[in-house]
Enzyme design. Structure first.
Site, PDB file in Angstrom:
ATOM      1  N   ASN A  12       0.802  -1.237   0.000  1.00 16.65           N
ATOM      2  CA  ASN A  12       0.000   0.000   0.000  1.00 16.65           C
ATOM      3  C   ASN A  12       0.828   1.277   0.000  1.00 16.65           C
ATOM      4  O   ASN A  12       0.270   2.369  -0.107  1.00 16.65           O
ATOM      5  CB  ASN A  12      -1.006   0.008   1.169  1.00 16.65           C
ATOM      6  CG  ASN A  12      -1.985  -1.144   1.064  1.00 16.65           C
ATOM      7  OD1 ASN A  12      -2.613  -1.314   0.027  1.00 16.65           O
ATOM      8  ND2 ASN A  12      -2.089  -1.952   2.088  1.00 16.65           N
ATOM      9  N   TYR A  24      -0.597   9.733   6.353  1.00 15.24           N
ATOM     10  CA  TYR A  24       0.660   9.462   5.654  1.00 15.24           C
ATOM     11  C   TYR A  24       1.219  10.664   4.896  1.00 15.24           C
ATOM     12  O   TYR A  24       2.301  10.584   4.329  1.00 15.24           O
ATOM     13  CB  TYR A  24       0.473   8.279   4.697  1.00 15.24           C
ATOM     14  CG  TYR A  24       0.125   6.998   5.428  1.00 15.24           C
ATOM     15  CD1 TYR A  24       1.094   6.306   6.134  1.00 15.24           C
ATOM     16  CD2 TYR A  24      -1.175   6.502   5.434  1.00 15.24           C
ATOM     17  CE1 TYR A  24       0.782   5.142   6.825  1.00 15.24           C
ATOM     18  CE2 TYR A  24      -1.509   5.337   6.119  1.00 15.24           C
ATOM     19  CZ  TYR A  24      -0.516   4.662   6.809  1.00 15.24           C
ATOM     20  OH  TYR A  24      -0.821   3.516   7.499  1.00 15.24           O
ATOM     21  N   ASN A  80      10.291  -0.101   5.349  1.00 10.97           N
ATOM     22  CA  ASN A  80       8.926   0.186   5.790  1.00 10.97           C
ATOM     23  C   ASN A  80       8.082  -0.968   5.274  1.00 10.97           C
ATOM     24  O   ASN A  80       7.703  -1.002   4.100  1.00 10.97           O
ATOM     25  CB  ASN A  80       8.413   1.516   5.241  1.00 10.97           C
ATOM     26  CG  ASN A  80       7.018   1.834   5.788  1.00 10.97           C
ATOM     27  OD1 ASN A  80       6.367   0.978   6.382  1.00 10.97           O
ATOM     28  ND2 ASN A  80       6.569   3.062   5.589  1.00 10.97           N
ATOM     29  N   ASP A  93      12.597 -13.416   9.899  1.00 10.85           N
ATOM     30  CA  ASP A  93      13.573 -14.479   9.623  1.00 10.85           C
ATOM     31  C   ASP A  93      14.557 -14.073   8.529  1.00 10.85           C
ATOM     32  O   ASP A  93      15.741 -14.428   8.586  1.00 10.85           O
ATOM     33  CB  ASP A  93      12.850 -15.772   9.229  1.00 10.85           C
ATOM     34  CG  ASP A  93      12.217 -16.473  10.423  1.00 10.85           C
ATOM     35  OD1 ASP A  93      12.498 -16.075  11.570  1.00 10.85           O
ATOM     36  OD2 ASP A  93      11.436 -17.421  10.198  1.00 10.85           O
ATOM     37  N   GLU A 104      14.077  -0.087  10.792  1.00 10.00           N
ATOM     38  CA  GLU A 104      12.625  -0.225  10.589  1.00 10.00           C
ATOM     39  C   GLU A 104      12.022   1.174  10.590  1.00 10.00           C
ATOM     40  O   GLU A 104      12.344   1.983  11.466  1.00 10.00           O
ATOM     41  CB  GLU A 104      12.057  -1.063  11.743  1.00 10.00           C
ATOM     42  CG  GLU A 104      10.548  -1.130  11.768  1.00 10.00           C
ATOM     43  CD  GLU A 104      10.039  -1.896  12.997  1.00 10.00           C
ATOM     44  OE1 GLU A 104      10.823  -2.628  13.640  1.00 10.00           O
ATOM     45  OE2 GLU A 104       8.846  -1.740  13.305  1.00 10.00           O
ATOM     46  N   HIS A 106       8.499   3.718  10.038  1.00  4.10           N
ATOM     47  CA  HIS A 106       7.070   3.964   9.846  1.00  4.10           C
ATOM     48  C   HIS A 106       6.859   5.449   9.662  1.00  4.10           C
ATOM     49  O   HIS A 106       7.422   6.257  10.422  1.00  4.10           O
ATOM     50  CB  HIS A 106       6.257   3.479  11.052  1.00  4.10           C
ATOM     51  CG  HIS A 106       6.579   2.075  11.415  1.00  4.10           C
ATOM     52  ND1 HIS A 106       6.150   1.012  10.672  1.00  4.10           N
ATOM     53  CD2 HIS A 106       7.343   1.572  12.404  1.00  4.10           C
ATOM     54  CE1 HIS A 106       6.617  -0.104  11.210  1.00  4.10           C
ATOM     55  NE2 HIS A 106       7.352   0.204  12.253  1.00  4.10           N
ATOM     56  N   ILE A 107       6.082   5.805   8.696  1.00  4.10           N
ATOM     57  CA  ILE A 107       5.791   7.214   8.431  1.00  4.10           C
ATOM     58  C   ILE A 107       4.963   7.787   9.579  1.00  4.10           C
ATOM     59  O   ILE A 107       5.224   8.878  10.076  1.00  4.10           O
ATOM     60  CB  ILE A 107       5.037   7.345   7.092  1.00  4.10           C
ATOM     61  CG1 ILE A 107       5.949   6.897   5.941  1.00  4.10           C
ATOM     62  CG2 ILE A 107       4.535   8.776   6.879  1.00  4.10           C
ATOM     63  CD1 ILE A 107       5.223   6.702   4.615  1.00  4.10           C
ATOM     64  N   ARG A 117      -1.266  -2.151  15.679  1.00  7.27           N
ATOM     65  CA  ARG A 117      -0.058  -1.576  15.051  1.00  7.27           C
ATOM     66  C   ARG A 117       1.080  -1.395  16.060  1.00  7.27           C
ATOM     67  O   ARG A 117       2.177  -0.988  15.702  1.00  7.27           O
ATOM     68  CB  ARG A 117      -0.369  -0.227  14.401  1.00  7.27           C
ATOM     69  CG  ARG A 117      -1.351  -0.313  13.266  1.00  7.27           C
ATOM     70  CD  ARG A 117      -1.516   1.026  12.565  1.00  7.27           C
ATOM     71  NE  ARG A 117      -2.781   1.070  11.852  1.00  7.27           N
ATOM     72  CZ  ARG A 117      -2.988   0.606  10.625  1.00  7.27           C
ATOM     73  NH1 ARG A 117      -1.986   0.075   9.943  1.00  7.27           N
ATOM     74  NH2 ARG A 117      -4.167   0.661  10.053  1.00  7.27           N
TER      75      ARG A 117
HETATM   76  C1  DHK Z   1       2.468   1.880   6.989  1.00  7.72           C
HETATM   77  C2  DHK Z   1       1.459   0.996   6.862  1.00  7.72           C
HETATM   78  O1  DHK Z   1       1.022   0.612   5.673  1.00  7.72           O
HETATM   79  C3  DHK Z   1       0.752   0.470   8.048  1.00  7.72           C
HETATM   80  O2  DHK Z   1       0.231  -0.825   7.828  1.00  7.72           O
HETATM   81  C4  DHK Z   1       1.605   0.492   9.284  1.00  7.72           C
HETATM   82  C5  DHK Z   1       3.068   2.209   8.290  1.00  7.72           C
HETATM   83  C6  DHK Z   1       2.212   1.872   9.466  1.00  7.72           C
HETATM   84  C7  DHK Z   1       3.643   3.619   8.297  1.00  7.72           C
HETATM   85  O3  DHK Z   1       3.338   4.398   9.189  1.00  7.72           O
HETATM   86  O4  DHK Z   1       4.442   3.935   7.413  1.00  7.72           O
HETATM   87  O5  DHK Z   1       0.840   0.134  10.403  1.00  7.72           O
END
Ligand code: DHK
Length: 148
Positions: A12, A24, A80, A93, A104, A106-107, A117
């Site tokens: 996505n 986002y 991400n 893994d 790692e 996350h936006i 989440r």
């Molecule tokens: C992006 C996603 O698609 C969500 O499924 C995550 C993450 C958060 C983001 O914040 O970049 O939970």
């Protein structure tokens, strides 16, 4: 030969710009790629930028980064994993199995969102976690990798 940074985006994230912009932001994945390119240029690093909606393709991309890591050509990985963050033992893994140094990302601030989440399967294998800084987090992750 410049070392490589892999920026991997999961499901996505191809919808950035139109997907829940209040969560986002308004920038597209192409904007994020450009921002990563600029950050890599600043540090003399080569960028590999990928997005996939498929878990196995992300596992393959981590393996690809792992081969570069084994050859001493990898600077680091920014992942991400989207929703796979909260579900994927396979990604955990792959990171453990290859030993790639990984941030790692996350936006959004996942801890200010739904409880499902709050759990990440990836964090135990990540060197660092960046979350809630919007897409600016990608450039900051590359700055951090360049300083490793
Ligand atoms: C992006 C996603 O698609 C969500 O499924 C995550 C993450 C958060 C983001 O914040 O970049 O939970």
């Amino acid at each position: 030969m410049p070392r490589t940074v892999h920026v991997l985006n999961g499901p996505n994230l191809n919808l950035l710009g139109t997907r829940e912009p209040q969560v986002y932001g308004a920038q597209t994945l192409a904007d994020v790629q450009q921002l990563c390119e600029r950050a890599c240029e600043r540090h003399g690093l080569r960028l590999v930028f990928q997005q996939s909606n498929h878990e196995g393709a992300l596992v393959d991309a981590i393996h690809e980064a792992g081969r570069e890591h084994a050859a001493g050509q990898l600077a680091g990985v920014v992942l991400n994993a989207g929703a796979y963050t909260h579900t994927s033992v396979a990604l955990l893994d792959a990171i453990k199995g290859t030993g790639v140094p990984l941030i790692e990302l996350h936006i959004s601030n996942v801890f200010a969102r739904e409880a499902f989440r709050h759990r990440s399967w990836i964090s135990p294998a990540a060197r660092a976690v960046i979350c809630g800084l919007g897409v600016a987090g990608y450039a900051l992750a590359i700055d951090a990798i360049a300083a490793w």
